[in-house]
Every structure is written in C-alpha cells, then in structure tokens.
Design an enzyme around this catalytic site. Structure first.
Site, short mmCIF file in Angstrom:
data_model
loop_
_atom_site.label_atom_id
_atom_site.label_comp_id
_atom_site.label_asym_id
_atom_site.label_seq_id
_atom_site.Cartn_x
_atom_site.Cartn_y
_atom_site.Cartn_z
N LYS A 147 32.38 10.58 -29.35
CA LYS A 147 30.98 11.20 -28.99
C LYS A 147 31.34 12.63 -29.44
CE LYS A 147 29.87 12.56 -24.75
NZ LYS A 147 30.55 13.44 -24.14
N HIS A 177 35.44 7.08 -23.57
CA HIS A 177 36.78 7.11 -23.01
C HIS A 177 36.52 6.37 -21.53
CE1 HIS A 177 35.19 10.83 -20.96
NE2 HIS A 177 36.22 10.44 -19.80
N LYS A 181 38.66 3.06 -18.75
CA LYS A 181 39.29 3.10 -17.30
C LYS A 181 39.19 1.91 -16.74
CE LYS A 181 36.65 7.67 -16.77
NZ LYS A 181 37.57 8.58 -16.53
N GLU A 215 30.24 15.12 -11.21
CA GLU A 215 31.48 15.73 -11.62
C GLU A 215 31.56 17.24 -10.96
OE1 GLU A 215 32.39 16.04 -16.04
OE2 GLU A 215 30.05 15.89 -16.06
N HIS A 239 28.40 7.40 -21.12
CA HIS A 239 29.27 6.69 -19.99
C HIS A 239 28.36 5.82 -19.15
CE1 HIS A 239 31.93 9.26 -22.00
NE2 HIS A 239 31.79 10.35 -21.27
N LYS A 339 26.95 18.03 -13.04
CA LYS A 339 27.92 18.88 -13.13
C LYS A 339 27.72 19.86 -11.77
CE LYS A 339 29.10 18.72 -17.92
NZ LYS A 339 29.22 17.13 -18.09
N LYS A 344 34.06 15.57 -7.28
CA LYS A 344 34.17 14.41 -8.38
C LYS A 344 34.16 12.98 -7.86
CE LYS A 344 36.99 13.22 -12.48
NZ LYS A 344 36.43 13.38 -13.31
C1 BG6 Z 1 32.92 14.02 -21.61
C2 BG6 Z 1 31.85 14.93 -21.37
O1 BG6 Z 1 32.63 13.04 -22.23
O2 BG6 Z 1 33.31 13.60 -20.26
C3 BG6 Z 1 32.10 15.95 -20.35
O3 BG6 Z 1 31.37 15.58 -22.46
C4 BG6 Z 1 32.53 15.45 -18.98
O4 BG6 Z 1 31.41 17.08 -20.07
C5 BG6 Z 1 33.68 14.18 -19.28
O5 BG6 Z 1 33.23 16.43 -18.00
C6 BG6 Z 1 34.00 13.46 -17.91
O6 BG6 Z 1 34.90 12.71 -17.95
P1 BG6 Z 1 35.75 12.39 -16.76
O7 BG6 Z 1 36.74 10.95 -17.45
O8 BG6 Z 1 36.52 13.33 -16.10
O9 BG6 Z 1 34.92 11.55 -15.79
#
Ligand code: BG6
Length: 489
Positions: A147, A177, A181, A215, A239, A339, A344
């Site tokens: 993405k 990604h 996980k 986040e 996600h 955000k 987190k």
């Molecule tokens: C990314 C976003 O795909 O995922 C980011 O573009 C975000 O903005 C990140 O911070 C979060 O990934 P993770 O694995 O830290 O939850």
C-alpha cells in the site's frame, strides 16, 4: 524437512533499495531471516536505486541502516553471510534503456526473480514496462507491492491494470503487513480448530465485536503523504478491514490462497454501504490537538512540522459497521483507529450475548457477558473473560470476573515470534500467496471505503478534535453508547 533447502533460490530485486521502506523495514527483516537461517543459500539480494554507487558502497549503506534500525548488535558471522548476497545496480527507473543492466545479473533458470517494488506507486508502471522490455521476466517471476495501492477504487484499478499488463494475478503479491502478524494468523487457528469457537461464532451467541488499532505515534515526518490520505485510507481500508474479514469470514475449504481470498471477498461484499443520510450516526472523524503521551507534551496535528493549518484530514476514525449476511445479521462491528492515542494497542474484543436470566443477583444485578479478547500487539495473546465463584464457605455463591489468559511469549517460550514483514518477505520468496491480497479484495475494500469518503464529502463532516494521549473524540464514545455499549478499555 530442512526449511533452508526446499525452496528454489531467488534473485530478490529491490527497486528503491536505498529508500526508507527498504532501509527501515525490508532489509532489517531480511537480516533477521538470515540470522534464523531461513534464506536459501543461493538467494541473492539485488539493490536497484538511482544513486551512483557500487556493491561495496551499497553494502556500507545497508550496514549503517542495520546499526540504526535493527535494535540489536549486528552478529558479524550473520552479516558476512548476508552481505555476500548483495549486488547493486544504478538504474533511473524512468529510463527504459537502463533496465538492460539487469540482464548482466539475472539468471532466470537457476533463480526465481522476485521484484520488490519499494518505491512510490507512480513508478510502478515504469518498472513493469522496463522489466517487460528488457526480457528478464519469465513465468516464475513475481512482483511484490505494498500500500498505498491507490487512494480510491479508480486509482487502485489503474495501478492494478498497469501491473496486469506484465504480470498475471498469480505472480502478484500485494502486502498488508498486518497479515504477517502472528495473532492475525492465529485467528484462523482459533476459529477453525477449536469447536468451542466454531460453534459459537454468529448472531446467536455474539452480541457485538470491537476492533481497536490505537497508535501512539503521530505523523512521523510523513505529513505530506498522510494529509492526502487520512486514517480511513491509511489504516482502515487495509489493516482493520483485513482483521475484520478474518473475524467474520466463513470457514474456507482449505488453507489455499484462493479459498481464503474467496471467503474474505464475500465478507467485504456484504459490508453495508455508509450513506450521506446515516454517515453522522455511523462514523466519527477525529483530529488530534496538542496533548501528552506518556507524560511528554506533543504538538497537535496542525502544528506538526510541514503542516497545512487549513487541513481537514482525519487522524482518527470510528465506525459502526453492519455485515449483511446470515451469520452476522444484527451484530454490529465497532471499529476505531487513531494516531496519538493514549498508548499502542491493537485488539479484537468479541462480546458474547448476555444470559437471558440471572440467578446470581447477589453478585451482579446485570451478569457481565463473556468476552474473548485477542491482543494483536503489543504482548500477543488471547484472553477469555469468564465469571467464577469466589472460593469460600459463605452461605451465598459470590461471583467474580476472572480471566483465562494465554500470553504467547509465556506459553510458547521456545518459539520466536517474527514480525509481519519477516513472515511476508519469506512467503513471497517461497512463492506462497496465501497471506497476500488479491486484486478483487483490494477493489472490494475500496468500493466500501469510497462510500464513506463520498458520504463525508457530501455531508461536509469535519473532524472533531481530541487531545493527543486520549482515546479519541467524545463522539466516538457516543457512537457506541447510543447502542448501550462501551469501548473496551
Ligand atoms: C502503516 C501505516 O501501514 O501501518 C502507518 O501507513 C501506521 O501510518 C503503521 O503507523 C502501523 O503499523 P504497526 O505494525 O505499527 O501497527
């Protein structure tokens, strides 16, 4: 079976090898795979970028990146093995004639060419054409992209069309990604290997589901990208919707990529569109103002470096989602992501229905319902909240809320938990497409996200402020409170 020898070696060609994505994530993951002896011995890593340089300079830059981003001391033996795989080619990706250079290195007979596009999407078409013209591709070649695959359905189709001119769908590996996980994958095991869940997973037993991806980070120097994107497109389109499909899909026939894709697409197609008439009730947009994270002051979104103070992009979104199918009729899914939230935390909370009658009034006027909580990060694990009798010889039975807690790190002490990237890069090299996204899935997700984006535009929905370090605007609490429920804290 020895994992290091069963797969054909690759020429992993990284376009944009000196860029951020490659240096911060990709090469770090590859180093970790090297350390775990998971990369096939004859696999090579070929860096392509537009900067002048030779192999030894490239190796030097990668060493520096590891020192900066690896968070552990570089093991010299591993590094010697790892760096011996590297080669560098300077190619200006917009110049078709320069792709010929690849012919000096690629050997499609012995190795599979895996092309990793770690560049901005506007270069994808150039790379595809360059690769096609120089004749290095064959039927085994693959391409990996991440993405943003577009910012709406139309632009996503344009990217997929350009790629499809050169690679067939089976050769295309689209990364989210989150699918790498451990706990997202564990959803398959949890749901389809445990009868207590397979038989209690629908509108008869489940009251509602919450998915939170909170986040702590803000914009991290990506203001320009983020402001054009917003949290809905940056996090929810991919996600959160991926997590939702794993929670909601029907049992796939098997674990083949096609079977899983088919079930996920059905869920995405069943998402009820959000319209301008109901958008205010079903969604909340938020934007962080200055606040504190873990006791430290942080600026608001509009005060970040490079900010456009007129921006109306959202950094938080909460939604009430309906899935119009037999299994989930009447079961709302509440999604929220933002955000600069308090900390987190990514988790799924499956709230089971309350029992129809309460015989434990001494303990609870209202019997709390059972919850299954899946912690995706940090501290991967699964927790079940149940009611238990407090031990004792009192006349009345007294209950207490308790939990059955399975922490992955405690339970699987001898298993290393790899990050999402490691898993996905390895699967791309192995040629296993199960954890990647199909074109149809992405386009179906965009269709639904576009409905929200359009509704926001039509109804002129502005983001509501929330102080950094909190759980989003009050309106997000009101969204769920209107149904007599609260977010899991
Ligand atoms: C990314 C976003 O795909 O995922 C980011 O573009 C975000 O903005 C990140 O911070 C979060 O990934 P993770 O694995 O830290 O939850």
């Amino acid at each position: 079976m020895n994992e290091t020898t069963v797969f054909k070696p690759c020429d992993l060609v990284i376009f944009g090898a000196l860029g951020d994505l490659s240096r911060r994530k990709l090469l770090i993951s590859l180093y970790r795979l090297e350390k775990a002896n998971l990369i096939e011995a004859d696999t090579r890593i070929i860096g392509i970028d537009r900067h002048e340089g030779d192999n030894s300079e490239f190796i030097g830059i990668i060493h520096e990146s590891l020192q900066e981003f690896l968070n552990e001391i570089i093991d010299e033996q591993v590094w010697a093995r790892f760096s011996a795989r590297f080669a560098y080619l300077k190619i200006d990706l917009t110049r078709m004639d320069q792709y010929q250079l690849l012919n000096t290195l690629i050997d499609g007979q012995f190795r599979v060419m895996v092309n990793y596009f770690a560049v901005a999407p506007f270069l994808f078409t150039n790379i595809c054409q360059g690769l096609a013209q120089c004749g290095v591709l064959n039927e085994e070649s693959r391409m990996v992209m991440e993405k943003p695959i577009g910012h709406d359905l139309k632009s996503s189709k344009a990217i997929n069309d350009a790629v499809a001119e050169v690679f067939n769908e089976k050769q295309v590996y689209r990364i989210d990604h989150y699918l790498g996980k451990e706990t997202v994958l564990n959803l398959l095991a949890l749901r389809f290997a445990n009868s207590i869940f397979t038989t209690n997973w629908d509108h008869n037993t489940i009251d509602h589901v919450q998915i939170t991806v909170a986040e702590e980070v803000g914009i991290e120097g990506r203001w320009d990208y983020f402001d054009k994107t917003g949290q809905l497109r940056d996090m929810l389109q991919n996600h959160l919707l991926q997590i939702l499909t794993f929670v909601a899909m029907e049992p796939p026939v098997n674990l083949e990529a096609q079977s899983i894709h088919n079930e996920k697409i059905k869920v995405l197609a069943a998402l009820r569109p959000i319209t301008k008439e109901n958008v205010e009730l079903k969604t909340v947009r938020g934007l962080y103002s200055a606040g504190e994270i873990k006791g430290k002051p942080v600026p608001g979104y509009l005060e970040e470096v490079g900010a456009n103070t007129e921006s109306t992009t959202e950094s938080f979104v909460a939604l009430k989602v309906a899935i119009d199918n037999w299994r989930w009729a009447g079961v709302p899914f509440y999604l929220r992501t933002g955000k600069r939230m308090a900390y987190k935390r990514t988790e799924i909370v499956v709230n089971f229905k309350q029992l129809p009658h309460n015989i434990f009034k001494e303990s609870f006027d209202d019997l709390p319902s059972n919850k299954l909580i899946i912690h995706l990060q940090p501290n991967e694990g699964v927790e079940i909240q149940i009611l238990n009798k407090i031990p004792g010889i009192d006349e009345n039975i007294k209950l207490q809320k308790t939990k059955l807690d399975l922490s992955f790190s405690d339970t699987f002490k001898n298993s290393k938990i790899f990050g999402g990237y490691e898993k996905l890069v390895l699967e791309a090299m192995r040629g296993n497409p199960t954890l990647f996204l199909s074109r149809e899935e992405i386009e179906q997700a965009w269709t639904w996200i576009d409905s929200i984006q359009d509704a926001w535009a039509h109804a002129d929905v502005a983001p509501k402020p929330y102080p950094a370090g909190t759980w989003g605007p009050e309106a997000a609490d009101e969204l769920i409170a209107r149904d007599g429920r609260v977010w899991e804290e």
